[in-house]
Design a protein around this motif. Structure first.
Motif, PDB file in Angstrom:
ATOM      1  N   SER A 142     -35.345 -18.505   7.510  1.00 54.50           N
ATOM      2  CA  SER A 142     -35.259 -17.124   7.974  1.00 54.50           C
ATOM      3  C   SER A 142     -33.845 -16.616   7.711  1.00 54.50           C
ATOM      4  O   SER A 142     -32.940 -17.410   7.413  1.00 54.50           O
ATOM      5  CB  SER A 142     -35.598 -17.010   9.461  1.00 54.50           C
ATOM      6  OG  SER A 142     -34.691 -17.777  10.231  1.00 54.50           O
ATOM      7  N   GLY A 143     -33.689 -15.310   7.806  1.00 55.90           N
ATOM      8  CA  GLY A 143     -32.358 -14.732   7.702  1.00 55.90           C
ATOM      9  C   GLY A 143     -32.050 -14.000   6.412  1.00 55.90           C
ATOM     10  O   GLY A 143     -30.971 -13.419   6.278  1.00 55.90           O
ATOM     11  N   GLY A 144     -32.973 -14.028   5.469  1.00 55.63           N
ATOM     12  CA  GLY A 144     -32.718 -13.305   4.229  1.00 55.63           C
ATOM     13  C   GLY A 144     -32.758 -11.803   4.436  1.00 55.63           C
ATOM     14  O   GLY A 144     -33.134 -11.314   5.498  1.00 55.63           O
ATOM     15  N   GLY A 145     -32.350 -11.075   3.405  1.00 53.24           N
ATOM     16  CA  GLY A 145     -32.362  -9.624   3.501  1.00 53.24           C
ATOM     17  C   GLY A 145     -31.552  -8.988   2.401  1.00 53.24           C
ATOM     18  O   GLY A 145     -31.155  -9.646   1.432  1.00 53.24           O
ATOM     19  N   LEU A 146     -31.314  -7.690   2.565  1.00 56.83           N
ATOM     20  CA  LEU A 146     -30.549  -6.912   1.596  1.00 56.83           C
ATOM     21  C   LEU A 146     -29.141  -6.688   2.151  1.00 56.83           C
ATOM     22  O   LEU A 146     -28.982  -6.265   3.291  1.00 56.83           O
ATOM     23  CB  LEU A 146     -31.233  -5.567   1.355  1.00 56.83           C
ATOM     24  CG  LEU A 146     -30.495  -4.552   0.481  1.00 56.83           C
ATOM     25  CD1 LEU A 146     -30.348  -5.089  -0.935  1.00 56.83           C
ATOM     26  CD2 LEU A 146     -31.246  -3.224   0.485  1.00 56.83           C
ATOM     27  N   LEU A 156     -20.555 -12.211  -0.586  1.00 58.85           N
ATOM     28  CA  LEU A 156     -21.727 -12.287  -1.454  1.00 58.85           C
ATOM     29  C   LEU A 156     -21.544 -11.443  -2.709  1.00 58.85           C
ATOM     30  O   LEU A 156     -20.914 -10.372  -2.679  1.00 58.85           O
ATOM     31  CB  LEU A 156     -22.967 -11.852  -0.692  1.00 58.85           C
ATOM     32  CG  LEU A 156     -23.521 -12.921   0.250  1.00 58.85           C
ATOM     33  CD1 LEU A 156     -24.434 -12.315   1.302  1.00 58.85           C
ATOM     34  CD2 LEU A 156     -24.252 -13.996  -0.537  1.00 58.85           C
ATOM     35  N   LYS A 157     -22.119 -11.939  -3.793  1.00 55.43           N
ATOM     36  CA  LYS A 157     -22.048 -11.283  -5.094  1.00 55.43           C
ATOM     37  C   LYS A 157     -23.465 -10.977  -5.574  1.00 55.43           C
ATOM     38  O   LYS A 157     -24.423 -11.660  -5.172  1.00 55.43           O
ATOM     39  CB  LYS A 157     -21.369 -12.203  -6.103  1.00 55.43           C
ATOM     40  CG  LYS A 157     -19.991 -12.696  -5.697  1.00 55.43           C
ATOM     41  CD  LYS A 157     -19.466 -13.712  -6.705  1.00 55.43           C
ATOM     42  CE  LYS A 157     -18.109 -14.238  -6.299  1.00 55.43           C
ATOM     43  NZ  LYS A 157     -17.597 -15.244  -7.289  1.00 55.43           N
ATOM     44  N   PRO A 158     -23.626  -9.991  -6.448  1.00 56.84           N
ATOM     45  CA  PRO A 158     -24.971  -9.704  -6.975  1.00 56.84           C
ATOM     46  C   PRO A 158     -25.627 -10.935  -7.603  1.00 56.84           C
ATOM     47  O   PRO A 158     -26.856 -11.085  -7.519  1.00 56.84           O
ATOM     48  CB  PRO A 158     -24.698  -8.615  -8.013  1.00 56.84           C
ATOM     49  CG  PRO A 158     -23.489  -7.906  -7.494  1.00 56.84           C
ATOM     50  CD  PRO A 158     -22.637  -8.989  -6.885  1.00 56.84           C
ATOM     51  N   GLU A 159     -24.839 -11.813  -8.189  1.00 55.37           N
ATOM     52  CA  GLU A 159     -25.403 -13.016  -8.801  1.00 55.37           C
ATOM     53  C   GLU A 159     -25.902 -14.031  -7.780  1.00 55.37           C
ATOM     54  O   GLU A 159     -26.509 -15.040  -8.149  1.00 55.37           O
ATOM     55  CB  GLU A 159     -24.403 -13.677  -9.755  1.00 55.37           C
ATOM     56  CG  GLU A 159     -23.030 -13.919  -9.161  1.00 55.37           C
ATOM     57  CD  GLU A 159     -22.043 -12.825  -9.518  1.00 55.37           C
ATOM     58  OE1 GLU A 159     -22.407 -11.618  -9.447  1.00 55.37           O
ATOM     59  OE2 GLU A 159     -20.883 -13.166  -9.848  1.00 55.37           O
ATOM     60  N   ASP A 160     -25.657 -13.794  -6.509  1.00 59.01           N
ATOM     61  CA  ASP A 160     -26.228 -14.649  -5.460  1.00 59.01           C
ATOM     62  C   ASP A 160     -27.656 -14.244  -5.125  1.00 59.01           C
ATOM     63  O   ASP A 160     -28.328 -14.926  -4.344  1.00 59.01           O
ATOM     64  CB  ASP A 160     -25.381 -14.573  -4.179  1.00 59.01           C
ATOM     65  CG  ASP A 160     -23.988 -15.161  -4.356  1.00 59.01           C
ATOM     66  OD1 ASP A 160     -23.022 -14.549  -3.848  1.00 59.01           O
ATOM     67  OD2 ASP A 160     -23.873 -16.221  -4.995  1.00 59.01           O
ATOM     68  N   THR A 161     -28.127 -13.148  -5.682  1.00 62.61           N
ATOM     69  CA  THR A 161     -29.486 -12.692  -5.438  1.00 62.61           C
ATOM     70  C   THR A 161     -30.497 -13.735  -5.901  1.00 62.61           C
ATOM     71  O   THR A 161     -30.469 -14.173  -7.055  1.00 62.61           O
ATOM     72  CB  THR A 161     -29.752 -11.360  -6.170  1.00 62.61           C
ATOM     73  OG1 THR A 161     -28.913 -10.345  -5.611  1.00 62.61           O
ATOM     74  CG2 THR A 161     -31.210 -10.943  -6.044  1.00 62.61           C
ATOM     75  N   ALA A 162     -31.355 -14.148  -4.987  1.00 65.06           N
ATOM     76  CA  ALA A 162     -32.316 -15.219  -5.285  1.00 65.06           C
ATOM     77  C   ALA A 162     -33.198 -15.450  -4.066  1.00 65.06           C
ATOM     78  O   ALA A 162     -32.909 -14.952  -2.972  1.00 65.06           O
ATOM     79  CB  ALA A 162     -31.593 -16.514  -5.644  1.00 65.06           C
ATOM     80  N   LEU A 193     -35.841 -14.380   0.792  1.00 66.08           N
ATOM     81  CA  LEU A 193     -35.223 -13.611  -0.283  1.00 66.08           C
ATOM     82  C   LEU A 193     -33.887 -13.020   0.159  1.00 66.08           C
ATOM     83  O   LEU A 193     -33.793 -12.375   1.205  1.00 66.08           O
ATOM     84  CB  LEU A 193     -36.151 -12.484  -0.723  1.00 66.08           C
ATOM     85  CG  LEU A 193     -35.624 -11.527  -1.796  1.00 66.08           C
ATOM     86  CD1 LEU A 193     -35.352 -12.282  -3.096  1.00 66.08           C
ATOM     87  CD2 LEU A 193     -36.621 -10.395  -2.033  1.00 66.08           C
ATOM     88  N   VAL A 194     -32.883 -13.243  -0.663  1.00 68.68           N
ATOM     89  CA  VAL A 194     -31.567 -12.632  -0.467  1.00 68.68           C
ATOM     90  C   VAL A 194     -31.307 -11.702  -1.647  1.00 68.68           C
ATOM     91  O   VAL A 194     -31.369 -12.135  -2.799  1.00 68.68           O
ATOM     92  CB  VAL A 194     -30.464 -13.706  -0.380  1.00 68.68           C
ATOM     93  CG1 VAL A 194     -29.087 -13.057  -0.385  1.00 68.68           C
ATOM     94  CG2 VAL A 194     -30.658 -14.564   0.863  1.00 68.68           C
ATOM     95  N   THR A 195     -31.032 -10.445  -1.348  1.00 66.25           N
ATOM     96  CA  THR A 195     -30.735  -9.464  -2.385  1.00 66.25           C
ATOM     97  C   THR A 195     -29.359  -8.881  -2.124  1.00 66.25           C
ATOM     98  O   THR A 195     -29.113  -8.347  -1.045  1.00 66.25           O
ATOM     99  CB  THR A 195     -31.777  -8.337  -2.413  1.00 66.25           C
ATOM    100  OG1 THR A 195     -33.083  -8.904  -2.581  1.00 66.25           O
ATOM    101  CG2 THR A 195     -31.496  -7.373  -3.560  1.00 66.25           C
ATOM    102  N   VAL A 196     -28.496  -8.992  -3.117  1.00 66.12           N
ATOM    103  CA  VAL A 196     -27.133  -8.473  -2.988  1.00 66.12           C
ATOM    104  C   VAL A 196     -26.981  -7.309  -3.962  1.00 66.12           C
ATOM    105  O   VAL A 196     -27.090  -7.480  -5.172  1.00 66.12           O
ATOM    106  CB  VAL A 196     -26.088  -9.561  -3.288  1.00 66.12           C
ATOM    107  CG1 VAL A 196     -24.679  -9.012  -3.047  1.00 66.12           C
ATOM    108  CG2 VAL A 196     -26.335 -10.796  -2.432  1.00 66.12           C
ATOM    109  N   SER A 197     -26.732  -6.148  -3.415  1.00 64.79           N
ATOM    110  CA  SER A 197     -26.591  -4.947  -4.253  1.00 64.79           C
ATOM    111  C   SER A 197     -25.132  -4.736  -4.639  1.00 64.79           C
ATOM    112  O   SER A 197     -24.223  -5.069  -3.874  1.00 64.79           O
ATOM    113  CB  SER A 197     -27.127  -3.734  -3.513  1.00 64.79           C
ATOM    114  OG  SER A 197     -26.362  -3.482  -2.349  1.00 64.79           O
TER     115      SER A 197
END
Length: 129
Positions: free
Chosen positions: A7-11, A86-92, A124-128
């Motif tokens: 748990s804990g993912g997000g944008l 966090l960086k956009p490349e951490d999105t995964a 899912l972790v999304t870094v904008s």
């Protein structure tokens, strides 16, 4: 049966922070390593960080070292991944995983998808940018 629930993912915006949690149950191994993998779209699943059950020794991939911190709460059977800067490349999609046995040496040698005993379903972790 081992069960792992993340748990804990997000944008989050670049530079921000998130904390992932993994609730573990059913682990009966004498020795094991538990931690995190991630899989970005179109890429292979890669090891991020893990912690050794015997002594709490932690390991990190070079790409997250200094930004992510893995920890555990044995009383609650929880493993956490604090992700800072966090960086956009951490999105995964981030997966919790456990592998039985005692391991030492290179992180990239033993924290691989081969031999994983159990996987969570991922968060899912999304870094904008």
């Amino acid at each position: 049966e081992v069960q792992l629930v993340e748990s804990g993912g997000g944008l989050v915006q670049a530079g921000g922070s998130l904390r992932l949690s993994c609730a573990a149950s059913g682990i009966t191994f004498d020795h094991y390593v538990i931690g995190w993998f991630r899989q970005a779209p179109g890429k292979e699943r890669e090891g991020v960080s893990c912690i050794r059950s015997s002594d709490g020794l932690t390991y990190y991939s070079d790409s997250v070292k200094g930004r992510f911190t893995i920890s555990r709460d044995n009383a609650k059977n929880m493993v956490y991944l604090q992700m800072n800067s966090l960086k956009p490349e951490d999105t995964a999609v981030y997966y919790c995983a456990v592998k039985h046995g005692y391991y030492s040496g290179g992180f990239n040698v033993f924290w691989t998808i081969e031999g994983i005993d159990s996987w969570g379903k991922g968060t899912l972790v999304t870094v904008s940018s």
